[in-house]
Write an enzyme that holds these catalytic residues in place. Structure first.
Site, mmCIF file in Angstrom:
data_model
loop_
_atom_site.group_PDB
_atom_site.id
_atom_site.type_symbol
_atom_site.label_atom_id
_atom_site.label_comp_id
_atom_site.label_asym_id
_atom_site.label_seq_id
_atom_site.Cartn_x
_atom_site.Cartn_y
_atom_site.Cartn_z
ATOM 1 N N CYS A 94 0.860 -1.077 -0.013
ATOM 2 C CA CYS A 94 -0.086 -0.066 0.103
ATOM 3 C C CYS A 94 0.922 1.043 -0.026
ATOM 4 O O CYS A 94 1.700 1.382 0.950
ATOM 5 C CB CYS A 94 -0.806 0.264 1.234
ATOM 6 S SG CYS A 94 -1.592 1.351 1.388
ATOM 7 N N CYS A 122 -1.218 4.082 -6.313
ATOM 8 C CA CYS A 122 -1.974 3.185 -5.449
ATOM 9 C C CYS A 122 -2.200 1.692 -5.766
ATOM 10 O O CYS A 122 -2.586 1.678 -7.178
ATOM 11 C CB CYS A 122 -3.405 3.738 -5.287
ATOM 12 S SG CYS A 122 -4.756 2.823 -4.262
HETATM 13 N N1 DGL Z 1 -4.178 0.402 -1.977
HETATM 14 C C1 DGL Z 1 -3.580 1.580 -1.043
HETATM 15 C C2 DGL Z 1 -2.368 2.541 -1.708
HETATM 16 O O1 DGL Z 1 -1.598 1.694 -2.117
HETATM 17 C C3 DGL Z 1 -4.543 2.471 -0.142
HETATM 18 C C4 DGL Z 1 -5.698 2.815 -0.641
HETATM 19 C C5 DGL Z 1 -6.804 3.486 0.270
HETATM 20 O O2 DGL Z 1 -7.076 2.756 1.003
HETATM 21 O O3 DGL Z 1 -6.958 4.687 0.079
HETATM 22 O O4 DGL Z 1 -2.290 3.679 -1.527
#
Ligand code: DGL
Length: 263
Positions: A76, A189
């Site tokens: 993430c 993301c």
């Molecule tokens: N998948 C995540 C990222 O890479 C988080 C997205 C989220 O929960 O806002 O930032």
């Protein structure tokens, strides 16, 4: 080294980190993989730095207490930005791999020198992103079109990506990139690769979309090998969620059934 598989914890706010798991599985074998989709607290990208840090610490503690992990992949960008420094300080012996937007390969690959960056609001406003961009700015003169995408993670998790509301949001975010000759877009993301097809269609021309999955897998493999990991044999995986997830949505998004255990 112990004659058993190394244990790797992987987490994200939801299903996005599964795009990283797919990349890991292309490269890494013979590990015990535990994944947590922290859907109870999603989306991380619209939470405060302190909240995201706390979720990341709680998940890491859970992995250590219940699974004695050898390595942690923060799948993430948002959690990496908020927590990786503290995690490194608090767990100095844990192998730690974070996720950063693929700005460097984008700068290397762009021909028009116009690069789009899609990420969560928390990632784009974080110090880590700012430092990354500053460090890379001497590589080549490139114009970055940075776009925070609040709401996109929920649309992906709820499988409403192609709803009128989401398409309208995407059009607002993507049209300046289309008009300004962007030829490379960084998916900053880990959820966004699940929207690749829609983003490509919206650009209406050839575009390179870059995520960080492959780089994370290579880095983890290198660090595991330093601990004596032998990359032969089966990978075993267990998936957890902290909230409710619709199995049909999981299958639609990742193309297969995944048994998710609710924590
Ligand atoms: N998948 C995540 C990222 O890479 C988080 C997205 C989220 O929960 O806002 O930032």
């Amino acid at each position: 080294m112990r004659n058993e598989k190394l244990k790797v914890g992987v987490f994200d706010s939801g299903l996005g980190g599964l795009t990283v798991v797919q990349a890991l599985k292309q490269v890494i074998k013979n590990i015990e993989l535990f994944y947590i989709a922290d859907t109870k607290h999603a989306p991380y990208g619209e939470k405060t730095h302190a909240e995201i840090l706390q979720y990341s610490l709680d998940i890491t503690d859970y992995f250590i207490k219940h699974h004695e992990i050898d390595a942690l992949v923060v799948a993430c960008n948002t959690a990496t930005s908020a927590a990786i420094t503290t995690l490194r300080e608090k767990y100095p012996t844990l192998i730690l791999v974070g996720t950063e937007p693929a700005i460097k390969p984008a700068i290397e690959q762009t021909k028009t020198s116009n690069v789009g960056v899609l990420a969560t609001p928390a990632t784009l406003s974080g110090d880590k992103y700012q430092t990354l961009v500053e460090t890379l700015s001497s590589m080549k003169q490139v114009k970055l079109f940075e776009q925070a995408c609040p709401g996109l993670v929920e649309h992906i998790e709820n499988a409403t990506l192609e709803s009128r509301e989401c398409m309208a949001l995407l059009e607002t975010w993507i049209s300046p990139m289309r008009d300004e000759d962007v030829d490379t877009i960084v998916l900053g993301c880990t959820h966004y690769p699940l929207a690749s097809e829609v983003i490509k269609k919206m650009m209406q021309k050839e575009v390179i979309l870059l995520d960080s999955g492959k780089a994370i897998a290579q880095r983890l493999l290198m660090l595991l090998r330093e601990k004596g990991h032998k990359n032969e044999g089966l990978l075993h995986e267990t998936f957890y969620t902290t909230g409710v997830i619709d199995q049909k949505v999981v299958k639609r998004l990742v193309g297969r059934d995944i048994k998710l255990i609710t924590l």
